[in-house]
Each structure stands twice: as structure tokens, then as C-alpha cells.
Design a protein around this motif. Structure first.
Motif, PDB file in Angstrom:
ATOM      1  N   THR A   1      14.291  -4.750 -13.642  1.00  0.00           N
ATOM      2  CA  THR A   1      13.525  -5.835 -13.021  1.00  0.00           C
ATOM      3  C   THR A   1      14.412  -6.710 -12.146  1.00  0.00           C
ATOM      4  O   THR A   1      14.060  -7.061 -11.011  1.00  0.00           O
ATOM      5  CB  THR A   1      12.854  -6.696 -14.101  1.00  0.00           C
ATOM      6  OG1 THR A   1      12.022  -5.874 -14.924  1.00  0.00           O
ATOM      7  CG2 THR A   1      12.004  -7.789 -13.462  1.00  0.00           C
ATOM      8  N   VAL A   2      15.585  -7.064 -12.653  1.00  0.00           N
ATOM      9  CA  VAL A   2      16.502  -7.903 -11.888  1.00  0.00           C
ATOM     10  C   VAL A   2      16.983  -7.176 -10.635  1.00  0.00           C
ATOM     11  O   VAL A   2      17.038  -7.757  -9.542  1.00  0.00           O
ATOM     12  CB  VAL A   2      17.705  -8.310 -12.768  1.00  0.00           C
ATOM     13  CG1 VAL A   2      18.799  -8.942 -11.923  1.00  0.00           C
ATOM     14  CG2 VAL A   2      17.258  -9.270 -13.852  1.00  0.00           C
ATOM     15  N   LEU A   3      17.315  -5.907 -10.788  1.00  0.00           N
ATOM     16  CA  LEU A   3      17.759  -5.134  -9.631  1.00  0.00           C
ATOM     17  C   LEU A   3      16.669  -5.056  -8.573  1.00  0.00           C
ATOM     18  O   LEU A   3      16.945  -5.169  -7.367  1.00  0.00           O
ATOM     19  CB  LEU A   3      18.169  -3.733 -10.079  1.00  0.00           C
ATOM     20  CG  LEU A   3      18.727  -2.808  -8.989  1.00  0.00           C
ATOM     21  CD1 LEU A   3      19.970  -3.416  -8.354  1.00  0.00           C
ATOM     22  CD2 LEU A   3      19.035  -1.436  -9.567  1.00  0.00           C
ATOM     23  N   ALA A   4      15.431  -4.885  -8.996  1.00  0.00           N
ATOM     24  CA  ALA A   4      14.311  -4.836  -8.050  1.00  0.00           C
ATOM     25  C   ALA A   4      14.140  -6.171  -7.330  1.00  0.00           C
ATOM     26  O   ALA A   4      13.866  -6.204  -6.114  1.00  0.00           O
ATOM     27  CB  ALA A   4      13.025  -4.469  -8.791  1.00  0.00           C
ATOM     28  N   MET A   5      14.323  -7.283  -8.046  1.00  0.00           N
ATOM     29  CA  MET A   5      14.209  -8.600  -7.415  1.00  0.00           C
ATOM     30  C   MET A   5      15.308  -8.814  -6.379  1.00  0.00           C
ATOM     31  O   MET A   5      15.052  -9.328  -5.284  1.00  0.00           O
ATOM     32  CB  MET A   5      14.275  -9.686  -8.494  1.00  0.00           C
ATOM     33  CG  MET A   5      13.091  -9.701  -9.443  1.00  0.00           C
ATOM     34  SD  MET A   5      13.293 -10.917 -10.772  1.00  0.00           S
ATOM     35  CE  MET A   5      13.260 -12.435  -9.834  1.00  0.00           C
ATOM     36  N   ILE A   6      16.532  -8.398  -6.699  1.00  0.00           N
ATOM     37  CA  ILE A   6      17.635  -8.559  -5.752  1.00  0.00           C
ATOM     38  C   ILE A   6      17.409  -7.706  -4.517  1.00  0.00           C
ATOM     39  O   ILE A   6      17.645  -8.141  -3.377  1.00  0.00           O
ATOM     40  CB  ILE A   6      18.971  -8.199  -6.425  1.00  0.00           C
ATOM     41  CG1 ILE A   6      19.240  -9.134  -7.610  1.00  0.00           C
ATOM     42  CG2 ILE A   6      20.110  -8.274  -5.418  1.00  0.00           C
ATOM     43  CD1 ILE A   6      19.342 -10.596  -7.252  1.00  0.00           C
ATOM     44  N   LEU A   7      16.935  -6.487  -4.706  1.00  0.00           N
ATOM     45  CA  LEU A   7      16.635  -5.616  -3.571  1.00  0.00           C
ATOM     46  C   LEU A   7      15.519  -6.204  -2.712  1.00  0.00           C
ATOM     47  O   LEU A   7      15.549  -6.101  -1.478  1.00  0.00           O
ATOM     48  CB  LEU A   7      16.250  -4.217  -4.061  1.00  0.00           C
ATOM     49  CG  LEU A   7      17.386  -3.378  -4.664  1.00  0.00           C
ATOM     50  CD1 LEU A   7      16.840  -2.059  -5.206  1.00  0.00           C
ATOM     51  CD2 LEU A   7      18.475  -3.117  -3.632  1.00  0.00           C
ATOM     52  N   ALA A   8      14.537  -6.834  -3.352  1.00  0.00           N
ATOM     53  CA  ALA A   8      13.449  -7.473  -2.605  1.00  0.00           C
ATOM     54  C   ALA A   8      13.982  -8.601  -1.732  1.00  0.00           C
ATOM     55  O   ALA A   8      13.542  -8.800  -0.592  1.00  0.00           O
ATOM     56  CB  ALA A   8      12.382  -7.991  -3.572  1.00  0.00           C
ATOM     57  N   VAL A   9      14.943  -9.360  -2.255  1.00  0.00           N
ATOM     58  CA  VAL A   9      15.567 -10.435  -1.469  1.00  0.00           C
ATOM     59  C   VAL A   9      16.314  -9.849  -0.277  1.00  0.00           C
ATOM     60  O   VAL A   9      16.257 -10.379   0.838  1.00  0.00           O
ATOM     61  CB  VAL A   9      16.521 -11.262  -2.350  1.00  0.00           C
ATOM     62  CG1 VAL A   9      17.273 -12.285  -1.508  1.00  0.00           C
ATOM     63  CG2 VAL A   9      15.741 -11.971  -3.452  1.00  0.00           C
ATOM     64  N   PHE A  10      17.025  -8.742  -0.484  1.00  0.00           N
ATOM     65  CA  PHE A  10      17.722  -8.094   0.619  1.00  0.00           C
ATOM     66  C   PHE A  10      16.755  -7.666   1.715  1.00  0.00           C
ATOM     67  O   PHE A  10      17.000  -7.877   2.910  1.00  0.00           O
ATOM     68  CB  PHE A  10      18.492  -6.868   0.112  1.00  0.00           C
ATOM     69  CG  PHE A  10      19.742  -7.215  -0.646  1.00  0.00           C
ATOM     70  CD1 PHE A  10      20.348  -8.451  -0.494  1.00  0.00           C
ATOM     71  CD2 PHE A  10      20.316  -6.301  -1.508  1.00  0.00           C
ATOM     72  CE1 PHE A  10      21.497  -8.776  -1.185  1.00  0.00           C
ATOM     73  CE2 PHE A  10      21.474  -6.610  -2.207  1.00  0.00           C
ATOM     74  CZ  PHE A  10      22.069  -7.850  -2.043  1.00  0.00           C
ATOM     75  N   PHE A  11      15.630  -7.051   1.311  1.00  0.00           N
ATOM     76  CA  PHE A  11      14.654  -6.602   2.300  1.00  0.00           C
ATOM     77  C   PHE A  11      13.984  -7.788   3.008  1.00  0.00           C
ATOM     78  O   PHE A  11      13.607  -7.680   4.181  1.00  0.00           O
ATOM     79  CB  PHE A  11      13.601  -5.714   1.644  1.00  0.00           C
ATOM     80  CG  PHE A  11      14.085  -4.316   1.364  1.00  0.00           C
ATOM     81  CD1 PHE A  11      14.427  -3.468   2.407  1.00  0.00           C
ATOM     82  CD2 PHE A  11      14.194  -3.850   0.064  1.00  0.00           C
ATOM     83  CE1 PHE A  11      14.873  -2.175   2.157  1.00  0.00           C
ATOM     84  CE2 PHE A  11      14.647  -2.561  -0.198  1.00  0.00           C
ATOM     85  CZ  PHE A  11      14.985  -1.722   0.855  1.00  0.00           C
ATOM     86  N   ALA A  12      13.844  -8.912   2.309  1.00  0.00           N
ATOM     87  CA  ALA A  12      13.246 -10.096   2.935  1.00  0.00           C
ATOM     88  C   ALA A  12      14.108 -10.601   4.084  1.00  0.00           C
ATOM     89  O   ALA A  12      13.595 -11.172   5.059  1.00  0.00           O
ATOM     90  CB  ALA A  12      13.051 -11.195   1.894  1.00  0.00           C
ATOM     91  N   GLN A  13      15.404 -10.380   3.994  1.00  0.00           N
ATOM     92  CA  GLN A  13      16.305 -10.850   5.052  1.00  0.00           C
ATOM     93  C   GLN A  13      16.106 -10.101   6.357  1.00  0.00           C
ATOM     94  O   GLN A  13      16.559 -10.555   7.415  1.00  0.00           O
ATOM     95  CB  GLN A  13      17.757 -10.710   4.602  1.00  0.00           C
ATOM     96  CG  GLN A  13      18.139 -11.643   3.476  1.00  0.00           C
ATOM     97  CD  GLN A  13      19.634 -11.604   3.182  1.00  0.00           C
ATOM     98  OE1 GLN A  13      20.393 -10.953   3.874  1.00  0.00           O
ATOM     99  NE2 GLN A  13      20.050 -12.319   2.168  1.00  0.00           N
ATOM    100  N   ILE A  14      15.442  -8.970   6.311  1.00  0.00           N
ATOM    101  CA  ILE A  14      15.185  -8.211   7.534  1.00  0.00           C
ATOM    102  C   ILE A  14      14.206  -8.954   8.440  1.00  0.00           C
ATOM    103  O   ILE A  14      14.253  -8.823   9.668  1.00  0.00           O
ATOM    104  CB  ILE A  14      14.646  -6.811   7.187  1.00  0.00           C
ATOM    105  CG1 ILE A  14      15.685  -6.049   6.351  1.00  0.00           C
ATOM    106  CG2 ILE A  14      14.302  -6.024   8.441  1.00  0.00           C
ATOM    107  CD1 ILE A  14      15.202  -4.699   5.869  1.00  0.00           C
ATOM    108  N   HIS A  15      13.335  -9.757   7.844  1.00  0.00           N
ATOM    109  CA  HIS A  15      12.346 -10.490   8.640  1.00  0.00           C
ATOM    110  C   HIS A  15      13.058 -11.418   9.619  1.00  0.00           C
ATOM    111  O   HIS A  15      13.982 -12.134   9.245  1.00  0.00           O
ATOM    112  CB  HIS A  15      11.427 -11.309   7.721  1.00  0.00           C
ATOM    113  CG  HIS A  15      10.170 -11.777   8.393  1.00  0.00           C
ATOM    114  ND1 HIS A  15      10.159 -12.835   9.287  1.00  0.00           N
ATOM    115  CD2 HIS A  15       8.889 -11.326   8.322  1.00  0.00           C
ATOM    116  CE1 HIS A  15       8.929 -13.021   9.708  1.00  0.00           C
ATOM    117  NE2 HIS A  15       8.139 -12.127   9.142  1.00  0.00           N
ATOM    118  N   PRO A  16      12.654 -11.436  10.883  1.00  0.00           N
ATOM    119  CA  PRO A  16      13.368 -12.231  11.896  1.00  0.00           C
ATOM    120  C   PRO A  16      13.340 -13.731  11.648  1.00  0.00           C
ATOM    121  O   PRO A  16      14.193 -14.457  12.161  1.00  0.00           O
ATOM    122  CB  PRO A  16      12.632 -11.876  13.205  1.00  0.00           C
ATOM    123  CG  PRO A  16      11.304 -11.321  12.769  1.00  0.00           C
ATOM    124  CD  PRO A  16      11.558 -10.646  11.465  1.00  0.00           C
TER     125      PRO A  16
END
Length: 288
Positions: A177-192
Motif C-alpha cells: 500500500t505504501v509503495l503504491a502511494m509513493i508511486l502515485a505521488v511520482f506519477f502526479a508530478q508528471i502533470h504540468p
């Protein structure tokens, strides 16, 4: 005259414009809040001592001058050396003397490595935030946020692994669960818009949510071990509480901009620099 000025001009990125030439000091100078680019105007209570318009070489050189980023840079740099030293000490002395297993070495290494990455990313951001390219500044800002996420991951990996050491199922659930949350934060950074001022509150909410999620496995651990009256809970729960209190205080200081809010003139003085900006369709003159 204009041709002569353009030959000695540096080139920087200004917002949506591609490249504009600007005459800036060849050495390192400090600027006031009014003189710096918009991308650096994050805290109006810090009135001077800003580095700006620097190429990469001078950004690195500014590590050894006194500015309003000196404490940020060196506190994180010393933090990196602290965790690096602790890593060597733990691997060569503490863990071998405790007859630690291979898993203990792996978890300890992951935890300390995450902390070191977090410190180095922050050093890079505070060091290169004065770069003359706004795109470069934003890239370092993205790395800084990524480093914070990695540091949070390091806290969770060690905490969850040992809290649920005897319960492999829940250990895997919380780690995934924690790993998925961290990955979600990484992908959120792609947004301009993620790194813009408009999304600053959203970024704070995201990181608070990721950090606050730790309360759930903590309460679950307390329940599995017999409640707050259990000896092991009384030994370790106060340490977790202190950790969250410190994190909360740090966050409150950050969003309230204390103490600089009450001492706006306490920053670095401008060292007598005056900057006159003359706009022209093709060049910008800055006289010192």
C-alpha cells in the motif's frame, strides 16, 4: 552599442518565452525580493539575500557564500553525511555485534539509503534553485519532492517491517500500500501544473495524506499487541507520537512562514546592488 551588449549577454528562460538575453553579473551577487524572477518569489517575508540568474558553475560555487539558502543547503548536506556515517557504522559495527540477519542488513540499508537520497535531492534543489533556466529550477524542484517521497518510504519500510515482523500478511499489505502511494505521488508530478503555485495547497495535502497514513498501521499494531496497556506498546508508542509531533510542528512552521513572518528584515542584506531593468523587444539590460 546593442550588438556589443548582446555579445556579452547570458541567456535565460523567462516563463513561456524561449530564450531571452539578459545582462547579468559574471560573478555571484545577491538580490532583493523585487529583483528576482517570479519562480523564486515563494516567501515575501524573506526580503533579500537571493541568488539568481546563475549558470550551473556559479550555482555550485555559491555553496560557499552566505545567502538566504545557506542554512537550507548545509543542513541537508550535513544530514546526508550524518546518515552516510550512520550507515557505515551500523553495517560494520552495530548489526554484526547484534548477530543481525540478512533481512536486517537489507532493511537498514534501504532505510538509510532513502534518507540519504532525500537529503541530496534537497541539497540539489536549494543549490540550483537560482539557476538562470526556469526549466532547470523546476526539474530540481521535482527531484526535491521525489526525494521527500523516498524519505517517507524509508520510514515506512523499516517501521512496517519490524512492527509486523511476526505477521507476514499484514506486513505485505502495508508495504504494498505504501509503495503504491509513493508511486502515485511520482506519477502526479508528471502533470504540468503539479509544481505551480496554484497547486501548492494540493501538494501539501498529498504529502500530509501520505505521511498521515502511518497512523493506520500504528493503531493496527497497537491493537494486535493488546492495546495501550501492553509493555511493548508503552515502550514504542511514545516514540512514534514524538515523531509525528515533530513532523507536525515542522509542517506548521513551513506553512505559517515562521519566524521570518515576524522578522522580515532579518535576511541577508543586499550588499549595495542596484539593478536597473530596461526592456527592449530583443534584449534586457541590467546594470550593477
Amino acid at each position: 552599442m546593442h550588438q556589443k551588449l548582446l555579445k556579452s549577454a547570458h541567456y535565460i528562460e523567462l516563463g513561456s518565452y524561449q530564450y531571452w538575453p539578459v545582462l547579468v553579473p559574471r560573478g555571484i551577487r545577491l538580490y532583493t525580493f523585487e529583483q528576482i524572477p517570479v519562480s523564486l518569489k515563494d516567501n515575501p517575508y524573506i526580503t533579500d539575500g537571493y541568488r539568481a540568474y546563475l549558470p550551473s558553475r556559479l550555482c555550485i560555487k555559491s555553496l560557499f557564500i552566505l545567502s538566504n539558502e545557506t542554512v537550507n543547503i548545509w543542513s541537508h548536506l550535513l544530514g546526508f553525511f550524518l546518515f552516510f556515517t550512520l550507515g557505515i557504522y551500523d553495517m560494520t559495527s552495530v548489526l554484526p555485534s547484534a548477530s543481525a540477519s540478512r533481512e536486517d542488513f537489507v532493511i537498514c540499508s534501504i532505510c538509510l539509503f532513502c534518507f540519504q537520497v532525500c537529503m541530496l535531492c534537497s541539497v540539489g534543489y536549494h543549490l540550483f534553485s537560482c539557476h538562470r533556466s526556469e526549466k532547470t529550477c523546476r526539474r530540481w524542484m521535482a527531484l526535491d519532492y521525489a526525494g521527500i517521497s523516498i524519505g517517507i518510504l524509508g520510514c515506512y519500510v523499516s517501521g512496517v517491517f519490524y512492527a509486523f515482523y511476526c505477521n507476514n500478511y499484514w506486513r505485505q499489505v502495508y508495504l504494498i500500500t505504501v509503495l503504491a502511494m509513493i508511486l502515485a505521488v511520482f506519477f502526479a508530478q508528471i502533470h504540468p501544473n503539479y509544481l505551480t503555485q496554484q497547486w501548492q495547497r494540493l501538494r501539501s495535502i498529498i504529502f500530509c495524506s501520505v505521511s498521515g497514513y502511518g497512523v493506520i498501521p500504528t493503531l493496527h499494531w497497537v491493537w494486535l499487541n493488546g492495546g495501550i496497556g501492553a509493555p511493548i506498546v508503552q515502550d514504542f508508542a511514545p516514540r512514534v507520537i514524538v515523531m509525528y509531533v515533530i513532523a507536525l510542528l515542522a509542517f506548521l512552521f513551513y506553512i505559517s512562514k515562521v519566524p521570518e513572518r515576524y522578522f522580515p528584515e532579518s535576511g541577508m542584506k543586499n550588499q549595495g546592488i542596484s539593478c536597473h531593468i530596461t526592456w527592449h523587444p530583443t534584449w534586457t539590460e541590467c546594470t550593477i
